[in-house]
Structures are given as structure tokens and as C-alpha cells.
Scaffold this motif. Structure first.
Motif, PDB file in Angstrom:
ATOM      1  N   LEU A   1       0.827  -1.204   0.000  1.00 17.73           N
ATOM      2  CA  LEU A   1       0.000   0.000   0.000  1.00 17.73           C
ATOM      3  C   LEU A   1       0.863   1.256   0.000  1.00 17.73           C
ATOM      4  O   LEU A   1       0.612   2.191  -0.773  1.00 17.73           O
ATOM      5  CB  LEU A   1      -0.925  -0.009   1.220  1.00 17.73           C
ATOM      6  CG  LEU A   1      -1.773   1.237   1.455  1.00 17.73           C
ATOM      7  CD1 LEU A   1      -2.808   1.384   0.349  1.00 17.73           C
ATOM      8  CD2 LEU A   1      -2.454   1.167   2.809  1.00 17.73           C
ATOM      9  N   TRP A   2       1.898   1.267   0.866  1.00 18.66           N
ATOM     10  CA  TRP A   2       2.769   2.441   0.936  1.00 18.66           C
ATOM     11  C   TRP A   2       3.471   2.672  -0.397  1.00 18.66           C
ATOM     12  O   TRP A   2       3.574   3.802  -0.867  1.00 18.66           O
ATOM     13  CB  TRP A   2       3.803   2.281   2.051  1.00 18.66           C
ATOM     14  CG  TRP A   2       3.222   2.130   3.420  1.00 18.66           C
ATOM     15  CD1 TRP A   2       2.056   2.674   3.872  1.00 18.66           C
ATOM     16  CD2 TRP A   2       3.757   1.370   4.498  1.00 18.66           C
ATOM     17  NE1 TRP A   2       1.848   2.297   5.176  1.00 18.66           N
ATOM     18  CE2 TRP A   2       2.871   1.505   5.591  1.00 18.66           C
ATOM     19  CE3 TRP A   2       4.896   0.598   4.657  1.00 18.66           C
ATOM     20  CZ2 TRP A   2       3.094   0.892   6.815  1.00 18.66           C
ATOM     21  CZ3 TRP A   2       5.120  -0.009   5.881  1.00 18.66           C
ATOM     22  CH2 TRP A   2       4.227   0.147   6.944  1.00 18.66           C
TER      23      TRP A   2
ATOM     24  N   ASP B   1      11.765   5.884   5.732  1.00 18.10           N
ATOM     25  CA  ASP B   1      11.126   4.617   5.360  1.00 18.10           C
ATOM     26  C   ASP B   1       9.876   4.865   4.530  1.00 18.10           C
ATOM     27  O   ASP B   1       9.381   5.984   4.423  1.00 18.10           O
ATOM     28  CB  ASP B   1      10.831   3.759   6.590  1.00 18.10           C
ATOM     29  CG  ASP B   1       9.851   4.402   7.557  1.00 18.10           C
ATOM     30  OD1 ASP B   1       9.512   5.579   7.362  1.00 18.10           O
ATOM     31  OD2 ASP B   1       9.420   3.717   8.502  1.00 18.10           O
ATOM     32  N   ARG B   2       9.361   3.795   3.925  1.00 19.37           N
ATOM     33  CA  ARG B   2       8.245   3.931   2.990  1.00 19.37           C
ATOM     34  C   ARG B   2       6.961   4.370   3.679  1.00 19.37           C
ATOM     35  O   ARG B   2       6.157   5.077   3.088  1.00 19.37           O
ATOM     36  CB  ARG B   2       8.054   2.609   2.232  1.00 19.37           C
ATOM     37  CG  ARG B   2       9.105   2.430   1.154  1.00 19.37           C
ATOM     38  CD  ARG B   2       9.307   0.986   0.776  1.00 19.37           C
ATOM     39  NE  ARG B   2      10.328   0.828  -0.246  1.00 19.37           N
ATOM     40  CZ  ARG B   2      11.628   0.850  -0.023  1.00 19.37           C
ATOM     41  NH1 ARG B   2      12.090   1.026   1.206  1.00 19.37           N
ATOM     42  NH2 ARG B   2      12.492   0.711  -1.010  1.00 19.37           N
ATOM     43  N   LYS B   3       6.794   3.962   4.925  1.00 21.79           N
ATOM     44  CA  LYS B   3       5.592   4.373   5.659  1.00 21.79           C
ATOM     45  C   LYS B   3       5.578   5.893   5.840  1.00 21.79           C
ATOM     46  O   LYS B   3       4.585   6.563   5.542  1.00 21.79           O
ATOM     47  CB  LYS B   3       5.561   3.689   7.029  1.00 21.79           C
ATOM     48  CG  LYS B   3       4.349   4.023   7.856  1.00 21.79           C
ATOM     49  CD  LYS B   3       4.382   3.296   9.193  1.00 21.79           C
ATOM     50  CE  LYS B   3       3.172   3.605  10.038  1.00 21.79           C
ATOM     51  NZ  LYS B   3       3.208   2.890  11.330  1.00 21.79           N
ATOM     52  N   ALA B   4       6.684   6.445   6.296  1.00 14.38           N
ATOM     53  CA  ALA B   4       6.780   7.894   6.515  1.00 14.38           C
ATOM     54  C   ALA B   4       6.684   8.649   5.192  1.00 14.38           C
ATOM     55  O   ALA B   4       6.034   9.704   5.117  1.00 14.38           O
ATOM     56  CB  ALA B   4       8.085   8.226   7.219  1.00 14.38           C
ATOM     57  N   LEU B   5       7.292   8.096   4.156  1.00 19.56           N
ATOM     58  CA  LEU B   5       7.261   8.735   2.843  1.00 19.56           C
ATOM     59  C   LEU B   5       5.839   8.777   2.291  1.00 19.56           C
ATOM     60  O   LEU B   5       5.408   9.791   1.725  1.00 19.56           O
ATOM     61  CB  LEU B   5       8.182   7.977   1.879  1.00 19.56           C
ATOM     62  CG  LEU B   5       8.674   8.704   0.645  1.00 19.56           C
ATOM     63  CD1 LEU B   5       9.393   9.986   1.017  1.00 19.56           C
ATOM     64  CD2 LEU B   5       9.577   7.796  -0.169  1.00 19.56           C
ATOM     65  N   SER B   6       5.079   7.693   2.498  1.00 16.18           N
ATOM     66  CA  SER B   6       3.699   7.676   2.003  1.00 16.18           C
ATOM     67  C   SER B   6       2.820   8.634   2.813  1.00 16.18           C
ATOM     68  O   SER B   6       1.946   9.296   2.258  1.00 16.18           O
ATOM     69  CB  SER B   6       3.129   6.263   2.026  1.00 16.18           C
ATOM     70  OG  SER B   6       2.429   5.986   3.200  1.00 16.18           O
ATOM     71  N   GLU B   7       3.063   8.725   4.125  1.00 18.22           N
ATOM     72  CA  GLU B   7       2.315   9.679   4.952  1.00 18.22           C
ATOM     73  C   GLU B   7       2.622  11.109   4.515  1.00 18.22           C
ATOM     74  O   GLU B   7       1.736  11.960   4.471  1.00 18.22           O
ATOM     75  CB  GLU B   7       2.662   9.497   6.436  1.00 18.22           C
ATOM     76  CG  GLU B   7       2.090   8.250   7.060  1.00 18.22           C
ATOM     77  CD  GLU B   7       0.574   8.206   7.069  1.00 18.22           C
ATOM     78  OE1 GLU B   7      -0.066   9.252   7.315  1.00 18.22           O
ATOM     79  OE2 GLU B   7       0.021   7.127   6.812  1.00 18.22           O
ATOM     80  N   LEU B   8       3.870  11.366   4.182  1.00 19.81           N
ATOM     81  CA  LEU B   8       4.274  12.693   3.710  1.00 19.81           C
ATOM     82  C   LEU B   8       3.581  13.021   2.390  1.00 19.81           C
ATOM     83  O   LEU B   8       3.107  14.135   2.188  1.00 19.81           O
ATOM     84  CB  LEU B   8       5.795  12.733   3.535  1.00 19.81           C
ATOM     85  CG  LEU B   8       6.426  14.081   3.238  1.00 19.81           C
ATOM     86  CD1 LEU B   8       6.286  14.995   4.449  1.00 19.81           C
ATOM     87  CD2 LEU B   8       7.892  13.912   2.881  1.00 19.81           C
TER      88      LEU B   8
ATOM     89  N   ALA C   1       3.224  19.166  -0.796  1.00 23.44           N
ATOM     90  CA  ALA C   1       4.223  20.188  -1.134  1.00 23.44           C
ATOM     91  C   ALA C   1       5.596  19.794  -0.593  1.00 23.44           C
ATOM     92  O   ALA C   1       6.607  19.926  -1.296  1.00 23.44           O
ATOM     93  CB  ALA C   1       3.798  21.538  -0.570  1.00 23.44           C
ATOM     94  N   ALA C   2       5.637  19.282   0.635  1.00 22.31           N
ATOM     95  CA  ALA C   2       6.907  18.843   1.221  1.00 22.31           C
ATOM     96  C   ALA C   2       7.452  17.634   0.466  1.00 22.31           C
ATOM     97  O   ALA C   2       8.666  17.530   0.226  1.00 22.31           O
ATOM     98  CB  ALA C   2       6.718  18.502   2.690  1.00 22.31           C
ATOM     99  N   PHE C   3       6.559  16.734   0.073  1.00 22.06           N
ATOM    100  CA  PHE C   3       6.970  15.556  -0.707  1.00 22.06           C
ATOM    101  C   PHE C   3       7.586  15.991  -2.029  1.00 22.06           C
ATOM    102  O   PHE C   3       8.635  15.498  -2.439  1.00 22.06           O
ATOM    103  CB  PHE C   3       5.772  14.637  -0.943  1.00 22.06           C
ATOM    104  CG  PHE C   3       6.081  13.419  -1.780  1.00 22.06           C
ATOM    105  CD1 PHE C   3       6.667  12.312  -1.210  1.00 22.06           C
ATOM    106  CD2 PHE C   3       5.795  13.399  -3.137  1.00 22.06           C
ATOM    107  CE1 PHE C   3       6.951  11.182  -1.971  1.00 22.06           C
ATOM    108  CE2 PHE C   3       6.083  12.292  -3.914  1.00 22.06           C
ATOM    109  CZ  PHE C   3       6.662  11.176  -3.318  1.00 22.06           C
ATOM    110  N   LYS C   4       6.929  16.949  -2.685  1.00 26.78           N
ATOM    111  CA  LYS C   4       7.405  17.424  -3.991  1.00 26.78           C
ATOM    112  C   LYS C   4       8.759  18.111  -3.853  1.00 26.78           C
ATOM    113  O   LYS C   4       9.649  17.930  -4.681  1.00 26.78           O
ATOM    114  CB  LYS C   4       6.386  18.371  -4.628  1.00 26.78           C
ATOM    115  CG  LYS C   4       6.723  18.703  -6.057  1.00 26.78           C
ATOM    116  CD  LYS C   4       5.565  19.246  -6.812  1.00 26.78           C
ATOM    117  CE  LYS C   4       6.007  19.525  -8.241  1.00 26.78           C
ATOM    118  NZ  LYS C   4       4.944  19.549  -9.165  1.00 26.78           N
ATOM    119  N   SER C   5       8.936  18.880  -2.781  1.00 26.69           N
ATOM    120  CA  SER C   5      10.231  19.538  -2.564  1.00 26.69           C
ATOM    121  C   SER C   5      11.337  18.503  -2.276  1.00 26.69           C
ATOM    122  O   SER C   5      12.475  18.676  -2.706  1.00 26.69           O
ATOM    123  CB  SER C   5      10.150  20.551  -1.421  1.00 26.69           C
ATOM    124  OG  SER C   5       9.972  19.893  -0.191  1.00 26.69           O
ATOM    125  N   LEU C   6      10.966  17.415  -1.594  1.00 27.78           N
ATOM    126  CA  LEU C   6      11.915  16.325  -1.341  1.00 27.78           C
ATOM    127  C   LEU C   6      12.312  15.665  -2.661  1.00 27.78           C
ATOM    128  O   LEU C   6      13.502  15.390  -2.890  1.00 27.78           O
ATOM    129  CB  LEU C   6      11.297  15.288  -0.400  1.00 27.78           C
ATOM    130  CG  LEU C   6      12.164  14.073  -0.055  1.00 27.78           C
ATOM    131  CD1 LEU C   6      13.326  14.501   0.822  1.00 27.78           C
ATOM    132  CD2 LEU C   6      11.347  13.018   0.656  1.00 27.78           C
TER     133      LEU C   6
END
Length: 113
Positions: A60-61, A91-98, A104-109
Motif C-alpha cells: 500500500l505504501w 522509510d516507505r511508511k513515513a514517505l507515504s504519509e508525507l 508540497a513537502a513531498f514534492k520539494s523532497l
């Protein structure tokens, strides 16, 4: 001398079994033999699925990260490869939550790597 039977323990054992089978459908909740089969099967499913749950959440993540990465103009594999190369330990869990909570934070990452 008549043979002894431990009625008290037998009754307790059967009551415990039927209590575990409560919520089952049909004969499985009422009859000792059927209930025993059902409880055994339920236990084996529970044991197996405690391990399967971990796999399903990871899937899912990854699906969520992949969708967000596509929106950001890259693929999942490229994103993960670049994150590992950059030494970003998320980790993938934190990345999916982000990706869900703060796109916006995900895109900047994504853009930073």
C-alpha cells in the motif's frame, strides 16, 4: 468400581471452545466437533495473516508513493534510487504519509534529490 470421568474439566474445556467459536455461522458455533475445526482454522489464519499484514501494508505504501511520484514527474524506482544515493533514510511508511498529508513537502523532497 466405575470408571471416573472428569466432568468438570471436560465441560470447562468445551465451554471455552464454544466461547472462542461465538460469532461463527451455522453449526460451527454450536457443535463441539465443528467448532473445534473452526477455531483451529481461525487460529491458523490469524497466525498466517499477522505476517501477511506486513506485506500488504508495504504494498500500500509503495502504491501511494508511486502515485505521488508520478504526479511529481518521476517514477517510484527512480525516486527510491535517488533517495538511497543521496543518503536520505526515510522509510516507505513515513514517505507515504508525507505524500498524503503534505504533498508540497513531498514534492520539494523529490526536487531536492
Amino acid at each position: 468400581m466405575p470408571r471416573s470421568s472428569n466432568n468438570v474439566a471436560s465441560r470447562q474445556r468445551r465451554k471455552k471452545l464454544l466461547k472462542e467459536a461465538s460469532g461463527f455461522r451455522g453449526r460451527r458455533k454450536n457443535l463441539i466437533r465443528s467448532a473445534k475445526d473452526g477455531v483451529m482454522k481461525a487460529g491458523s489464519y490469524a497466525y498466517r495473516d499477522r505476517r501477511v499484514r506486513k506485506r500488504e501494508f508495504r504494498r500500500l505504501w509503495i502504491t501511494r508513493i508511486s502515485a505521488a511520484a508520478k504526479m511529481a514527474g518521476t517514477s517510484y524506482s527512480t525516486l527510491i534510487g535517488k533517495l538511497n544515493a543521496a543518503g536520505v533514510e526515510i522509510d516507505r511508511k513515513a514517505l507515504s504519509e508525507l505524500a498524503i498529508a503534505d504533498y508540497a513537502a513531498f514534492k520539494s523532497l523529490v526536487e531536492s534529490v
